[in-house]
Design an enzyme around this catalytic site. Structure first.
Site, mmCIF file in Angstrom:
data_model
loop_
_atom_site.group_PDB
_atom_site.id
_atom_site.type_symbol
_atom_site.label_atom_id
_atom_site.label_comp_id
_atom_site.label_asym_id
_atom_site.label_seq_id
_atom_site.Cartn_x
_atom_site.Cartn_y
_atom_site.Cartn_z
ATOM 1 N N LYS A 1 37.279 55.440 32.576
ATOM 2 C CA LYS A 1 36.021 54.694 32.679
ATOM 3 C C LYS A 1 35.480 54.779 34.111
ATOM 4 C CE LYS A 1 38.787 50.556 33.418
ATOM 5 N NZ LYS A 1 39.552 49.501 32.749
ATOM 6 N N ARG B 1 39.560 37.621 28.111
ATOM 7 C CA ARG B 1 38.455 38.493 28.453
ATOM 8 C C ARG B 1 37.969 39.039 27.120
ATOM 9 N NH1 ARG B 1 38.985 43.485 32.724
ATOM 10 N NH2 ARG B 1 40.053 44.378 30.925
ATOM 11 N N MET C 1 25.376 51.777 57.321
ATOM 12 C CA MET C 1 25.158 52.218 55.941
ATOM 13 C C MET C 1 25.557 53.678 55.737
ATOM 14 S SD MET C 1 21.640 52.261 53.692
ATOM 15 C CE MET C 1 21.319 50.516 53.912
ATOM 16 N N TYR D 1 25.921 48.510 65.600
ATOM 17 C CA TYR D 1 25.210 47.266 65.304
ATOM 18 C C TYR D 1 25.946 46.056 65.879
ATOM 19 C CZ TYR D 1 21.888 49.332 61.994
ATOM 20 O OH TYR D 1 20.882 50.044 61.421
HETATM 21 C C1 PLP Z 1 40.878 49.633 33.004
HETATM 22 C C2 PLP Z 1 41.820 49.373 31.907
HETATM 23 C C3 PLP Z 1 43.091 49.969 31.901
HETATM 24 C C4 PLP Z 1 43.639 50.713 33.098
HETATM 25 O O1 PLP Z 1 44.074 49.771 34.059
HETATM 26 P P1 PLP Z 1 44.676 50.156 35.488
HETATM 27 O O2 PLP Z 1 45.021 48.844 36.089
HETATM 28 O O3 PLP Z 1 43.589 50.856 36.215
HETATM 29 O O4 PLP Z 1 45.851 51.033 35.262
HETATM 30 C C5 PLP Z 1 43.869 49.802 30.783
HETATM 31 N N1 PLP Z 1 43.438 49.058 29.720
HETATM 32 C C6 PLP Z 1 42.234 48.442 29.709
HETATM 33 C C7 PLP Z 1 41.833 47.633 28.538
HETATM 34 C C8 PLP Z 1 41.392 48.575 30.804
HETATM 35 O O5 PLP Z 1 40.216 47.937 30.801
#
Ligand code: PLP
Length: 362
Positions: A54, A146, A310, A262
């Site tokens: 992701k 969640r 930046m 800065y």
């Molecule tokens: C992002 C995510 C993972 C991976 O988690 P890491 O801590 O990056 O290894 C696994 N399962 C779900 C549901 C996630 O949202």
């Protein structure tokens, strides 16, 4: 009349079609990425080891990550949204979409050749049934509060008859030694055989390090694939994958008593050679690195001085007399150290890296 630089006159490309190499590179070590996946796979024991890709592969570029890990034998990939699933659809790998399926996702979700939703609400389950969606995954909440349906929903038959590939849950504090980990594990284990799910899955990167009884049938590492280390058990096991390299835009001598950057937070204690780098907080090199980060030429550490801007920052190059305009330096970015230095999480450092880098796989 001729126009200065006119494309027709010179026969060259229009400017909009030209590309120039960026003054900022991200070196991505493919063999380290693959080695990290193999190490996490070995730690997963008999469970299959997937990959969370992701947020565009945690900032590295999802397509290249998927290609490298699929080559190594990974066959379970996790994205957040259907847009992310579309971006890797042509790679032909099995994909789970962690945020499930909204009404507006259904046209793509029912046509995508290789992706299935991770259903996480009763409404999503109903939507998937109503659309004859086929194989799916399901997220069940075991205490994180969640995403996920409740354990009581499973007991009441919400999932009966669904073609579930993976029934999964997510650990809230896998990187800490907390009693909640075992409670969540036991809650998921209690669902074994209660649905038609082919596999159970719980562990993220840190969850894998909790041991084999957290692995179930499939693990889902993200962070540690990309070099993140949050628990002692993964120290010395996980290799750094990502290293930013920045080009020097200017070298100057700052006289004793003058300031840099800065708010003039850094004052030269003596005449100091300073290099200005094309790197700043818009590239995910956050202000927490001010006076704390470092660049490097081989073993020579060149500290960041003053405030990160930046798009720019300053380093002390007194120790590197040969370094000048146009040269490149590496940036210290081992994630555990960079996190400690900047105060940002390892996740934020990876996903914040931004679009201005040339991503170079080496
Ligand atoms: C992002 C995510 C993972 C991976 O988690 P890491 O801590 O990056 O290894 C696994 N399962 C779900 C549901 C996630 O949202």
């Amino acid at each position: 009349m001729t126009r200065r630089g006119g494309a027709a006159a010179s026969g060259s490309l229009p400017v909009a079609a030209m590309t120039v190499p960026a003054p900022l590179r991200l070196h991505i070590d493919r063999s380290a990425l693959v080695a990290n996946w193999r190490a996490l796979s070995a730690l997963s024991g008999r469970a299959a080891c997937g990959a969370a890709v992701k947020a565009d592969g945690y900032g590295l570029g999802a397509r290249a990550v998927v290609a490298a890990l699929a080559d190594a034998g990974c066959s379970d990939f996790f994205v957040a949204t259907w847009a992310e699933a579309a971006a890797i659809a042509d790679l032909g790998v099995p994909i789970s979409v962690l945020h499930g399926v909204r009404a507006e996702d259904m046209p793509m979700a029912t046509r995508h050749p290789a992706a299935r939703p991770v259903l996480s609400t009763p409404a999503q389950v109903a939507r998937w049934r109503g659309g004859n969606g086929g194989a799916c995954d399901v997220m069940v909440d075991t205490g994180m509060n969640r995403l996920g349906i409740g354990i009581e929903d499973v007991a009441s038959g919400l999932l009966d008859g669904l073609a579930i590939e993976t029934l999964m849950s997510h650990l809230a504090c896998a990187d800490e030694d907390r009693a909640m980990n075992a409670r969540q594990r036991d809650a998921l284990a209690g669902l074994a055989g209660k649905t038609g799910a082919r596999r159970l899955s719980l562990a993220n990167s840190a969850g894998i390090a909790l041991g084999h009884h957290y692995a179930f049938d499939l693990t889902r590492p993200g962070l540690s694939l990309y070099g993140g280390v949050q628990v002692a058990a993964l120290e010395g096991v996980i290799r750094q994958v990502v290293t930013p390299h920045a080009q020097v835009l200017q070298r100057r001598t700052v006289p004793a008593g003058a300031t840099v950057g800065y708010s003039a937070t850094w004052t030269a204690p003596r005449d100091t050679a300073v290099a200005i780098l094309n790197l700043g907080y818009a590239d995910g090199y956050f202000r927490g690195f001010s006076d704390r980060g470092a660049a490097r030429i081989s073993d020579l550490r060149l500290p960041v001085i003053g405030r990160v801007s930046m798009d720019l920052l300053a380093i002390d190059v007194t120790a590197a007399p040969a370094i000048g305009e146009g040269d490149w330096v590496a940036i210290d970015f081992a994630l555990p150290d960079a996190s400690a230095a900047s105060g940002m999480s390892q996740y934020e450092l990876l996903t914040g890296m931004g679009a201005r880098y040339d991503r170079q796989w080496i």
